[in-house]
Design a protein around this motif. Structure first.
Motif, PDB file in Angstrom:
ATOM      1  N   VAL A   1       0.865  -1.176   0.000  1.00  0.00           N
ATOM      2  CA  VAL A   1       0.000   0.000   0.000  1.00  0.00           C
ATOM      3  C   VAL A   1       0.906   1.232   0.000  1.00  0.00           C
ATOM      4  O   VAL A   1       1.781   1.360   0.852  1.00  0.00           O
ATOM      5  N   ARG A   2       0.710   2.100  -0.983  1.00  0.00           N
ATOM      6  CA  ARG A   2       1.480   3.342  -1.079  1.00  0.00           C
ATOM      7  C   ARG A   2       0.631   4.506  -0.582  1.00  0.00           C
ATOM      8  O   ARG A   2      -0.536   4.616  -0.925  1.00  0.00           O
ATOM      9  N   ARG A   3       1.253   5.383   0.206  1.00  0.00           N
ATOM     10  CA  ARG A   3       0.536   6.541   0.764  1.00  0.00           C
ATOM     11  C   ARG A   3       1.499   7.719   0.889  1.00  0.00           C
ATOM     12  O   ARG A   3       2.433   7.686   1.688  1.00  0.00           O
ATOM     13  N   ARG A   4       1.296   8.722   0.055  1.00  0.00           N
ATOM     14  CA  ARG A   4       2.105   9.943   0.107  1.00  0.00           C
ATOM     15  C   ARG A   4       3.604   9.626   0.120  1.00  0.00           C
ATOM     16  O   ARG A   4       4.358  10.141   0.945  1.00  0.00           O
TER      17      ARG A   4
ATOM     18  N   ARG B   1       5.186   3.602   2.373  1.00  0.00           N
ATOM     19  CA  ARG B   1       4.546   2.286   2.265  1.00  0.00           C
ATOM     20  C   ARG B   1       4.111   1.850   3.660  1.00  0.00           C
ATOM     21  O   ARG B   1       4.865   1.175   4.369  1.00  0.00           O
TER      22      ARG B   1
ATOM     23  N   LEU C   1      -7.297   1.451   5.148  1.00  0.00           N
ATOM     24  CA  LEU C   1      -7.141   2.145   3.872  1.00  0.00           C
ATOM     25  C   LEU C   1      -7.662   3.568   3.975  1.00  0.00           C
ATOM     26  O   LEU C   1      -8.629   3.836   4.703  1.00  0.00           O
ATOM     27  N   MET C   2      -7.069   4.468   3.211  1.00  0.00           N
ATOM     28  CA  MET C   2      -7.502   5.852   3.150  1.00  0.00           C
ATOM     29  C   MET C   2      -7.634   6.286   1.697  1.00  0.00           C
ATOM     30  O   MET C   2      -6.926   5.783   0.826  1.00  0.00           O
TER      31      MET C   2
ATOM     32  N   GLY D   1      -6.888   8.128  -1.491  1.00  0.00           N
ATOM     33  CA  GLY D   1      -5.590   8.604  -1.952  1.00  0.00           C
ATOM     34  C   GLY D   1      -4.510   7.540  -1.917  1.00  0.00           C
ATOM     35  O   GLY D   1      -3.454   7.711  -2.533  1.00  0.00           O
ATOM     36  N   ASP D   2      -4.742   6.443  -1.187  1.00  0.00           N
ATOM     37  CA  ASP D   2      -3.803   5.320  -1.196  1.00  0.00           C
ATOM     38  C   ASP D   2      -3.791   4.660  -2.572  1.00  0.00           C
ATOM     39  O   ASP D   2      -4.732   4.811  -3.365  1.00  0.00           O
ATOM     40  N   THR D   3      -2.766   3.889  -2.836  1.00  0.00           N
ATOM     41  CA  THR D   3      -2.710   3.015  -4.008  1.00  0.00           C
ATOM     42  C   THR D   3      -2.344   1.621  -3.527  1.00  0.00           C
ATOM     43  O   THR D   3      -1.376   1.453  -2.771  1.00  0.00           O
TER      44      THR D   3
END
Length: 312
Positions: A203-206, A209, A257-258, A260-262
């Motif tokens: 999970v990528r976030r801003r 990871r 999860l939020m 904007g995540d990928t």
């Protein structure tokens, strides 16, 4: 794979490693292939033109399901999944029983038109507080219950809703944006021994990871053939079915999860799947129009990774 050409006509073809696509003449739907016995389906696939008839940059890739093909899912098929269900619920013994019982947990996930694919958004419910992606091997079966292929699935789920009451499972699992499949189905005869394959998720976030995980498919307690057998015991699937086999990668209760995540998923020898995350119903409203107009898909699927380029 399914794709729409520049004129918006939906076609079915085979994807080559160099981004060429070989259209299957006379095949208008993946569902038409899934009506065939495995032997005939394989012959039909192998009759594809030797040279590319389309190029990936010129088409829109679509989810690899159509017609009356349904997506179903399995639950509590890994030890980690049993542990996670116990963490989120006061009914942990219920999930322990499902894990050890003879009969597996099977549930409906999505009709074909509500499935999203690589690069398109997945969603978390606006009325949920704890949400997770669930990376899973999806088994593609024809109308005869034969396993003809495999795909990558994300069975997005609300842990808070299911944890509140196990009877809320359909609301936790079935909603717009909760089911993603990679653009390709890899034919079963192109995949090696499943016990040698791995499922990986990030999970990528801003730029960070916040979660990474992996699990071998050898940890799957119930084999795909057993799960498909139980699915077909209760009803016919005249245009085949896709069955997600459960997840062995579940974050701790401190992760959600939020928007904007990928979410990025890979299954070795099967493919890859990447999806941005949105929240609520409105960002998925395009699905209704996309039933008849592929150009309405939002956004169009970007390039797939090299591991996603193996099959139909």
């Amino acid at each position: 794979m399914r794709f729409a050409d520049a004129a918006g006509t939906v076609r079915v073809g085979l994807r080559d490693a160099d981004d060429g696509i070989r259209e299957l003449d006379g095949v208008h739907r993946v569902a038409d292939l899934l009506r065939l016995p495995l032997r005939q389906l394989r012959e039909r696939v192998e009759q594809a033109p030797k040279a590319a008839t389309h190029r990936r940059p010129d088409v829109t890739l679509l989810p690899p399901v159509d017609g009356h093909t349904e997506v179903w899912a399995s639950g509590v098929t890994y030890e980690r999944s049993r542990e996670a269900r116990g963490e989120e619920s006061d009914s942990g013994d219920l999930y322990d029983h499902v894990y050890t019982a003879t009969r597996p947990e099977l549930f409906f996930k999505a009709v074909s038109w509500r499935v999203v694919t690589h690069g398109e958004p997945i969603a978390i419910r606006a009325d949920s507080e704890l949400d997770v992606p669930e990376p899973e091997l999806a088994v593609v079966s024809n109308a005869y219950g034969e396993i003809v292929g495999y795909a990558v699935c994300n069975d997005v789920s609300s842990r808070s809703i299911e944890g509140e009451n196990a009877l809320y499972l359909p609301q936790a699992k079935v909603y717009a944006g909760s089911c993603a499949l990679a653009t390709e189905i890899t034919p079963a005869w192109q995949v090696g021994a499943l016990d040698d394959q791995w499922v990986r998720m990030s999970v990528r976030r801003r730029g960070m990871r916040p979660f990474d995980g992996e699990v071998p498919l050898a940890a799957l307690r119930r084999g795909p053939a057993e799960l498909v057998d139980y699915l077909f015991r209760g009803q016919p699937f005249p245009e085949g079915a896709v069955l997600a086999t459960g997840t062995g990668i579940v974050p701790g209760m401190d992760f959600t999860l939020m928007a904007g995540d990928t979410v990025e998923i890979e299954i070795t020898e099967v493919g890859t799947l990447s999806n941005p995350v949105v929240r609520g119903v409105e960002p998925m409203s395009w699905l209704s129009e996309a039933r008849e107009r592929p150009a309405a898909r939002h956004p169009a699927a970007p390039e797939s990774g090299p591991a996603a380029s193996r099959g139909t």
